[in-house]
Design an enzyme around this catalytic site. Structure first.
Site, PDB file in Angstrom:
ATOM      1  N   CYS A 270     -40.947 -24.475  -4.775  1.00 19.03           N
ATOM      2  CA  CYS A 270     -41.953 -25.082  -3.896  1.00 19.03           C
ATOM      3  C   CYS A 270     -41.311 -26.072  -2.921  1.00 19.03           C
ATOM      4  CB  CYS A 270     -42.982 -25.834  -4.711  1.00 19.03           C
ATOM      5  SG  CYS A 270     -43.829 -24.793  -5.893  1.00 19.03           S
TER       6      CYS A 270
ATOM      7  N   ARG B 171     -35.968 -22.195   0.389  1.00 18.35           N
ATOM      8  CA  ARG B 171     -36.095 -22.493  -1.037  1.00 18.35           C
ATOM      9  C   ARG B 171     -36.739 -21.346  -1.803  1.00 18.35           C
ATOM     10  NH1 ARG B 171     -35.810 -28.147  -1.779  1.00 18.35           N
ATOM     11  NH2 ARG B 171     -37.119 -28.108  -3.616  1.00 18.35           N
TER      12      ARG B 171
ATOM     13  N   TRP C 244     -43.982 -21.465  -4.876  1.00 15.27           N
ATOM     14  CA  TRP C 244     -43.318 -20.421  -5.660  1.00 15.27           C
ATOM     15  C   TRP C 244     -44.068 -20.386  -6.981  1.00 15.27           C
ATOM     16  CZ3 TRP C 244     -40.558 -19.944 -10.269  1.00 15.27           C
ATOM     17  CH2 TRP C 244     -39.789 -18.781 -10.395  1.00 15.27           C
TER      18      TRP C 244
ATOM     19  N   ASN D 222     -44.906 -30.059  -6.518  1.00 14.26           N
ATOM     20  CA  ASN D 222     -43.762 -29.237  -6.902  1.00 14.26           C
ATOM     21  C   ASN D 222     -43.397 -29.654  -8.317  1.00 14.26           C
ATOM     22  OD1 ASN D 222     -41.352 -27.879  -7.178  1.00 14.26           O
ATOM     23  ND2 ASN D 222     -40.218 -29.119  -5.704  1.00 14.26           N
ATOM     24  N   GLY D 223     -43.302 -28.692  -9.240  1.00 14.33           N
ATOM     25  CA  GLY D 223     -42.975 -29.017 -10.622  1.00 14.33           C
ATOM     26  C   GLY D 223     -43.917 -28.303 -11.575  1.00 14.33           C
TER      27      GLY D 223
ATOM     28  N   GLU E  82     -20.240 -11.567 -10.460  1.00 18.88           N
ATOM     29  CA  GLU E  82     -20.873 -11.986  -9.209  1.00 18.88           C
ATOM     30  C   GLU E  82     -21.297 -10.778  -8.370  1.00 18.88           C
ATOM     31  OE1 GLU E  82     -22.160 -14.526  -8.118  1.00 18.88           O
ATOM     32  OE2 GLU E  82     -22.155 -14.407  -5.951  1.00 18.88           O
TER      33      GLU E  82
ATOM     34  N   LYS F 117     -25.152 -10.137  -7.283  1.00 16.93           N
ATOM     35  CA  LYS F 117     -25.556  -9.958  -5.876  1.00 16.93           C
ATOM     36  C   LYS F 117     -26.363  -8.678  -5.723  1.00 16.93           C
ATOM     37  CE  LYS F 117     -25.095 -13.014  -4.527  1.00 16.93           C
ATOM     38  NZ  LYS F 117     -24.497 -14.248  -4.924  1.00 16.93           N
TER      39      LYS F 117
ATOM     40  N   GLU G 290     -29.891  -8.895  -7.487  1.00 20.52           N
ATOM     41  CA  GLU G 290     -30.886  -9.822  -6.954  1.00 20.52           C
ATOM     42  C   GLU G 290     -31.451  -9.402  -5.607  1.00 20.52           C
ATOM     43  OE1 GLU G 290     -29.830 -13.913  -6.101  1.00 20.52           O
ATOM     44  OE2 GLU G 290     -27.781 -13.351  -5.619  1.00 20.52           O
TER      45      GLU G 290
ATOM     46  N   HIS H 271     -15.704  -0.861 -26.055  1.00 18.72           N
ATOM     47  CA  HIS H 271     -16.399  -1.437 -27.212  1.00 18.72           C
ATOM     48  C   HIS H 271     -17.916  -1.243 -27.113  1.00 18.72           C
ATOM     49  CE1 HIS H 271     -12.659  -3.077 -28.652  1.00 18.72           C
ATOM     50  NE2 HIS H 271     -12.428  -3.562 -27.428  1.00 18.72           N
TER      51      HIS H 271
ATOM     52  N   LYS I  33     -34.460 -20.117  -3.690  1.00 19.87           N
ATOM     53  CA  LYS I  33     -33.114 -20.612  -3.387  1.00 19.87           C
ATOM     54  C   LYS I  33     -32.776 -21.835  -4.236  1.00 19.87           C
ATOM     55  CE  LYS I  33     -29.346 -20.777  -0.916  1.00 19.87           C
ATOM     56  NZ  LYS I  33     -28.334 -19.775  -1.303  1.00 19.87           N
TER      57      LYS I  33
HETATM   58  O1  M6R Z   1     -28.140 -24.283  -6.041  1.00 18.22           O
HETATM   59  P1  M6R Z   1     -27.381 -23.815  -7.232  1.00 18.22           P
HETATM   60  O2  M6R Z   1     -26.003 -23.422  -6.932  1.00 18.22           O
HETATM   61  O3  M6R Z   1     -27.441 -24.792  -8.369  1.00 18.22           O
HETATM   62  O4  M6R Z   1     -28.145 -22.505  -7.696  1.00 18.22           O
HETATM   63  C1  M6R Z   1     -27.804 -21.821  -8.861  1.00 18.22           C
HETATM   64  C2  M6R Z   1     -28.419 -20.446  -8.887  1.00 18.22           C
HETATM   65  O5  M6R Z   1     -29.810 -20.532  -8.859  1.00 18.22           O
HETATM   66  C3  M6R Z   1     -27.954 -19.595  -7.709  1.00 18.22           C
HETATM   67  O6  M6R Z   1     -26.573 -19.491  -7.638  1.00 18.22           O
HETATM   68  C4  M6R Z   1     -28.552 -18.172  -7.811  1.00 18.22           C
HETATM   69  O7  M6R Z   1     -28.006 -17.499  -8.897  1.00 18.22           O
HETATM   70  C5  M6R Z   1     -28.342 -17.411  -6.504  1.00 18.22           C
HETATM   71  N1  M6R Z   1     -29.534 -16.736  -6.131  1.00 18.22           N
HETATM   72  C6  M6R Z   1     -27.284 -16.381  -6.594  1.00 18.22           C
HETATM   73  O8  M6R Z   1     -27.098 -15.678  -5.414  1.00 18.22           O
END
Ligand code: M6R
Length: 612
Positions: A2, A27, A73, A99-100, A485, A489, A492, A508, A607
């Site tokens: 949010c 965000r 959100w 927000n929260g 990673e 990517k 997501e 394994h 974000k």
């Molecule tokens: O802002 P931060 O680096 O603390 O965020 C951590 C994760 O939420 C962030 O890296 C998330 O996994 C991304 N969407 C990855 O692309």
């Protein structure tokens, strides 16, 4: 998650708030709304994006000197117009953005229901505004006192802005474990979840502390209190006017722009930190605490998602250069056990946003346990930065795409510089090796540009595989986190199921998944164990897996093993994760585009993850 934006002063608040909400879009959110005060309250809420809200309001009256805006959100209740903020009390007298998470909302809701209150939405936030209204009407309180008492009963986290339509000359802002900042200008206030929408209006801000609230009036006066209503002297912070560039610069998405920016962002990351003439790494915040780094017993790296992957690479680099044991933990796990922190342990939270709730909570726990805390953060002045003993910034500018790209490579790069610096202080690195890596770091931005030339080939590869349901990413040593990673990517932003594995672990269990439908990306830049890795790839090939290999220019790799080979420029092995990540970022971008996905704002994601 949010985003909150508010204005109170003499100007029309609506355009300021809408522009602010657009800056907070990064965000992640699924609905948006505004409340505007001009004698009476106008309320507009819409599922979808801020521009849809804007179109919806287009023909309406929008003037008014107080405006509250929100991007939601969804946590409690699906994303729709009704659940969008602002929320009103039943009589419509009080408006609130939040927000929260109000954790005890169910208890408060059944209490209010027993008093005859009814609810329009499914949100915990509506419960809070109704609860404030209940205090106000039951005890004939002004808004300040009603908010204070209500917050005293609330369990959970919040950043809120509240407005009483019968006393429309002020607003209350309050915060606990969610970010909120307000900027002061002559006779006006700008309120937001972070400083980015404020910094072009004023550089003087107050980051509200947890468990405090403030009353801001439209004549420019204000007062900050704790929840006992003791007046407190807030700390004024001067922020930089934002130089962040929010335009797409011709790219079709922020993600693609940010992938292509990485040569420049790495340069910025290294600016003033690499002294080529002297052959030294300069990180003054480490120098100022030389004794602590010299006598460190253990380093604990913390993060979530991509930042956790950077931490895994960091462990590899620090252990190989500094002779210090390193633990890496998900921040969300660290905080719910009893992490053993001893004297001379250093805790390093890593975060792009500097606002991730779990990382922040882990940092606070580390502080309580007496650790020296050193955060690596991108967002200047963020909560994690402000709560750490020292901070080093990534310096890559605002990252807007939800998928972290330029922040990831800068995190890895900063961890490398940090490791070199500590190794030099401790005397655990030979001078020639130290200088060699520094020279390789200096050359890295140029190699990033060269790596980006693989884009055409990566697009062809994506065209071949974007309809697949699954993908595997394999690596060994410091390329295992690169594999993780790459998989993150892809899943997501393209919603293709993907897994990252240490290549030797396949036999394994996961090798059972291999068939001709399974594309397997192998990150093969490790010179030291390349033969072992080739054997692992043989095992996949024998089971009809389709291999896409990432290897260094000129590196030998049996031609018949891979359907595609992506070459990345040669660099020091410790720096290769930065380059190897780039084709994987591009692959997920192309696959997602071909599948018609929104690469910048993938479904369900935010974000800045400010709830636990
Ligand atoms: O802002 P931060 O680096 O603390 O965020 C951590 C994760 O939420 C962030 O890296 C998330 O996994 C991304 N969407 C990855 O692309």
């Amino acid at each position: 998650m949010c985003g909150i934006m508010g204005y109170i002063g003499k100007k029309d608040g609506y355009p300021i708030v809408i522009e602010g909400l657009k800056k907070l879009e990064y965000r992640g959110y699924d609905s948006a709304g505004v409340a505007i005060m001009n004698g009476s309250l106008s309320l507009y809420k819409k599922q979808g994006k801020v521009r849809e809200l804007e179109n919806y309001i287009h023909t309406q009256k929008t003037n008014g000197n107080i405006a509250l805006g929100h991007t939601r959100w969804a946590t409690h209740g699906e994303p729709n117009d009704t659940n969008a903020h602002p929320h009103l009390s039943e009589t419509g007298r009080i408006a609130l953005v939040h927000n929260g998470i109000i954790e005890n909302y169910a208890t408060l809701k059944s209490f209010l229901t027993s008093k005859g209150y009814t609810f329009k939405s499914d949100t915990d936030s509506e419960v809070l505004v109704q609860y404030i209204a209940w205090y106000q009407s039951t005890y004939s309180l002004d808004l300040n006192e009603a908010v204070r008492r209500a917050l005293g009963d609330v369990e959970g986290t919040y950043a809120i802005v509240v407005l009483d339509t019968l006393k429309p000359n002020g607003v209350i802002v309050a915060k606990k474990d969610n970010p909120l900042v307000f900027g002061l200008n002559e006779g006006e206030f700008y309120i937001a979840s972070d400083a980015s929408p404020i910094s072009n209006f004023t550089q003087e801000v107050i980051y509200l502390k947890d468990g405090t609230y403030a009353e801001l009036f439209d004549n420019g006066t204000y007062e900050v209190y704790d929840l006992e209503k003791k007046s407190i002297d807030p700390e004024l912070t001067t922020i930089q006017s934002s130089k962040d560039n929010y335009s797409l610069d011709g790219y079709d998405s922020y993600m693609l722009k940010e992938i292509h920016e990485q040569a420049q962002t790495l340069e910025a990351n290294m600016e003033q930190r690499i002294d080529l003439e002297e052959g030294e790494i300069r990180i003054p915040e480490i120098d100022e605490h030389k004794r602590i780094f010299n006598s460190a017993n253990k380093i604990i790296l913390l993060g979530c998602g991509t930042s956790w992957h950077a931490a895994l690479i960091g462990k590899y680099i620090i252990e190989s250069l500094c002779d210090i044991p390193v633990e890496v933990d998900y921040a969300s796990e660290f905080r719910y056990r009893n992490p053993i922190i001893r004297e001379n342990d250093i805790v390093i939270p890593i975060s792009q946003s500097g606002e991730t709730a779990d990382t922040l909570a882990a940092l606070k726990l580390a502080n309580e346990k007496g650790a020296f805390t050193y955060s690596l953060v991108n967002t200047v002045g963020s909560t994690i930065a402000r709560n750490s003993d020292i901070v080093s910034y990534l310096k890559v500018g605002v990252e807007i795409g939800v998928a972290s790209t330029k922040a990831f490579t800068a995190q890895v790069n900063l961890l490398t510089m940090m490791a070199l610096k500590i190794a030099r202080i401790k005397g655990t690195i030979e001078l020639s090796k130290y200088k060699e890596i520094i020279n390789c770091l200096d050359a890295l931005p140029g190699l990033v540009e060269k790596t980006l030339e693989c884009n055409k080939l990566v697009k062809i590869i994506a065209e071949n595989y974007y309809k697949r349901d699954h993908a595997l990413f394999l690596g060994r040593g410091l390329n295992f986190p690169v594999a993780l990673e790459g998989a993150l990517k892809l899943k997501e932003i393209s919603y293709i199921h993907a897994e990252g594995y240490p290549a030797a672990e396949m036999k394994h269990g996961p090798i059972a998944l291999i068939d001709e439908q399974m594309p397997v990306f192998v990150i093969a830049t490790n010179r030291s164990i390349i033969q072992k890795l080739i054997s692992n790839v043989q095992e996949i090939k024998s089971r009809k897996g389709e291999v896409i290999v990432l290897k260094e220019e000129g590196q030998e790799f049996p031609n018949d093993l891979a359907s595609y080979a992506i070459e990345i420029p040669k660099t020091h092995e410790l720096l290769s994760p930065v380059l190897a990540s780039i084709p994987l970022q591009l692959f997920s971008y192309h696959a997602a585009k071909l599948r018609g996905c929104n690469v910048d704002q993938p479904r369900n994601l935010a974000k800045s993850v400010t709830v636990e």
